[in-house]
Design an enzyme around this catalytic site. Structure first.
Site, mmCIF file in Angstrom:
data_model
loop_
_atom_site.group_PDB
_atom_site.id
_atom_site.type_symbol
_atom_site.label_atom_id
_atom_site.label_comp_id
_atom_site.label_asym_id
_atom_site.label_seq_id
_atom_site.Cartn_x
_atom_site.Cartn_y
_atom_site.Cartn_z
ATOM 1 N N ASP A 108 1.135 -1.179 -0.092
ATOM 2 C CA ASP A 108 -0.144 -0.152 -0.156
ATOM 3 C C ASP A 108 1.071 0.962 0.147
ATOM 4 O OD1 ASP A 108 -2.844 -0.680 1.211
ATOM 5 O OD2 ASP A 108 -1.061 -2.170 1.665
ATOM 6 N N GLU A 131 -5.688 7.404 -0.684
ATOM 7 C CA GLU A 131 -6.333 6.377 0.745
ATOM 8 C C GLU A 131 -4.880 6.375 2.055
ATOM 9 O OE1 GLU A 131 -8.179 1.771 1.993
ATOM 10 O OE2 GLU A 131 -7.104 2.026 -0.101
ATOM 11 N N ASP A 172 -6.027 4.989 -5.656
ATOM 12 C CA ASP A 172 -6.472 3.839 -4.242
ATOM 13 C C ASP A 172 -5.390 2.975 -4.921
ATOM 14 O OD1 ASP A 172 -7.004 1.506 -2.610
ATOM 15 O OD2 ASP A 172 -9.185 1.735 -3.291
ATOM 16 N N THR A 177 -7.015 -4.927 0.316
ATOM 17 C CA THR A 177 -5.687 -5.206 1.383
ATOM 18 C C THR A 177 -6.294 -6.810 1.685
ATOM 19 O OG1 THR A 177 -4.689 -3.008 1.456
ATOM 20 C CG2 THR A 177 -4.053 -4.563 2.195
ATOM 21 N N SER A 240 -19.326 -7.857 -1.554
ATOM 22 C CA SER A 240 -18.138 -7.780 -0.624
ATOM 23 C C SER A 240 -18.220 -9.610 0.055
ATOM 24 C CB SER A 240 -17.984 -7.132 0.329
ATOM 25 O OG SER A 240 -17.655 -5.579 -0.060
ATOM 26 N N GLY A 266 -12.828 -6.227 -2.924
ATOM 27 C CA GLY A 266 -12.566 -5.333 -3.509
ATOM 28 C C GLY A 266 -13.505 -4.676 -4.374
#
Length: 357
Positions: A108, A131, A172, A177, A240, A266
């Site tokens: 990230d 983010e 993003d 993640t 999700s 995602g």
């Protein structure tokens, strides 16, 4: 006889010094300009933002698309490199509203640095929301060579200038993640979106592990398209992984027992599920539904791509999403393409209530 001395002309010395300064100026002017354009950038907890400069002139959306594609790919390279090293340096940023760990990894952070500074160096006068935290002490000058790829030039044939102050960029650097830490690589994407006056105008979704990139510009062009048909009566619904139970009950009541629920990670992956994507690991769906609070950097790129292709992404109550102001939206979302979107909104009143619980 004493040796003859050499006398230097003061004028010659002055000319020589001026020439030397000129060479140094040309060597370092570009570097210093990049440094000064980044001077004073800071970070915000839980996300980074760099504001627009005063009187920023105009920017070309075609150029912004080219840099956005490059940024998503460069960020994806970092995401893939960290995952393949198997040294993620995983930690928690806290809890989500649903009580799950909000994870962050080196993937990230490193992806965010590449993507943010590439875009900020190329377009120092635009607002950028990302983010991850933007560390002003860890600046990096990443220069763009000003080359626009042929596939973009073919679709977007002329420049599209807009006021810089009207632009908001959403990054993003690593979507999904949680799945990334579980080594569920197919769900992972990097994304960039450019909104103009709050409306999503161009989006890029890149899959680092298959190296597939989808991009589109509203009223401009795209390298991705909708599928030839969708099932509106008994749709396949991508949701999700953590929401599949609550969505399934209402969806079965609404569409019948033939409805299929596809749990996935995602937001970028879920939008691609609605499109004609030449990636064997990509599942196919007819609708994308999310029933809780979601951040705008998760959905802006997908919203822009769907909008460019004639699709829709709204809240569950059918409201358009504005990409200015706060970094999230309440009440979930519904995404569709080549369907009667408002009819779908009316069919799913119970989901809208679930999203506001």
């Amino acid at each position: 006889m004493a040796p003859m001395g050499i006398r230097l002309s003061p004028l010659g010395v002055a000319v020589f010094c001026l020439l030397g300064l000129g060479v140094l100026y040309h060597l370092y002017s570009g570097f210093l300009a990049g440094r000064f354009s980044l001077f004073g950038l800071g970070g915000e907890p839980g996300g980074g933002a760099a504001g627009p400069a005063a009187d920023g002139g105009t920017v070309d959306l075609r150029e912004m698309l080219a840099v956005s594609v490059l940024a998503a790919v460069r960020g994806g390279d970092e995401v893939r490199r960290v995952r393949e090293s198997n040294v993620l340096h995983e930690k928690s940023k806290g809890k989500t509203r649903e009580g799950a760990e909000d994870k962050m990894t080196s993937g990230d952070v490193l992806s965010n640095r590449k993507m943010f500074y590439l875009l900020k160096t190329a377009f120092p006068s635009v607002q950028i929301n990302t983010e991850e935290h933007v560390d002003a002490a860890d600046q990096e000058v990443i220069l763009w060579d000003h080359k626009i790829p042929e596939d973009i030039l073919k679709e977007v044939t002329t420049p599209k200038e807009v006021p810089a102050e009207s632009v908001t960029v959403w990054i993003d650097p690593l979507d999904a993640t949680q799945e990334y830490t579980e080594d569920l690589r197919k769900y992972v994407t990097t994304m960039v979106c450019v909104a103009v006056n709050g409306k999503p105008m161009l989006g890029v979704i890149h899959k680092p592990f298959s190296e597939y990139t989808a991009w589109a510009m509203v009223d401009g062009g795209s390298n991705v398209k909708a599928r030839s048909s969708y099932n509106e009566k008994t749709p396949r619904i991508v949701v999700s992984r953590s929401h599949s139970g609550m969505v399934k009950q209402v969806a079965l009541q609404t569409f019948g027992n033939q409805t299929t629920i596809i749990p996935a990670g995602g937001a970028g992956y879920k939008v691609l599920a609605l499109l004609d994507v030449p990636d064997k690991s990509q599942e196919k769906a007819d609708l994308y539904i999310h029933v809780t609070y979601i951040k705008k950097w998760d959905i802006c790129a997908g919203n822009a791509i769907l909008k460019a292709l004639g699709g829709h992404m709204t809240t569950l109550s059918g409201e358009e999403i504005s990409y200015t102001g706060s970094d999230g939206i309440e009440g979930g979302l519904l995404a569709s393409i080549r369907m009667n979107h408002q009819a779908l909104v009316r069919k799913l009143p119970d989901l809208e209530k679930t999203g506001h619980k």
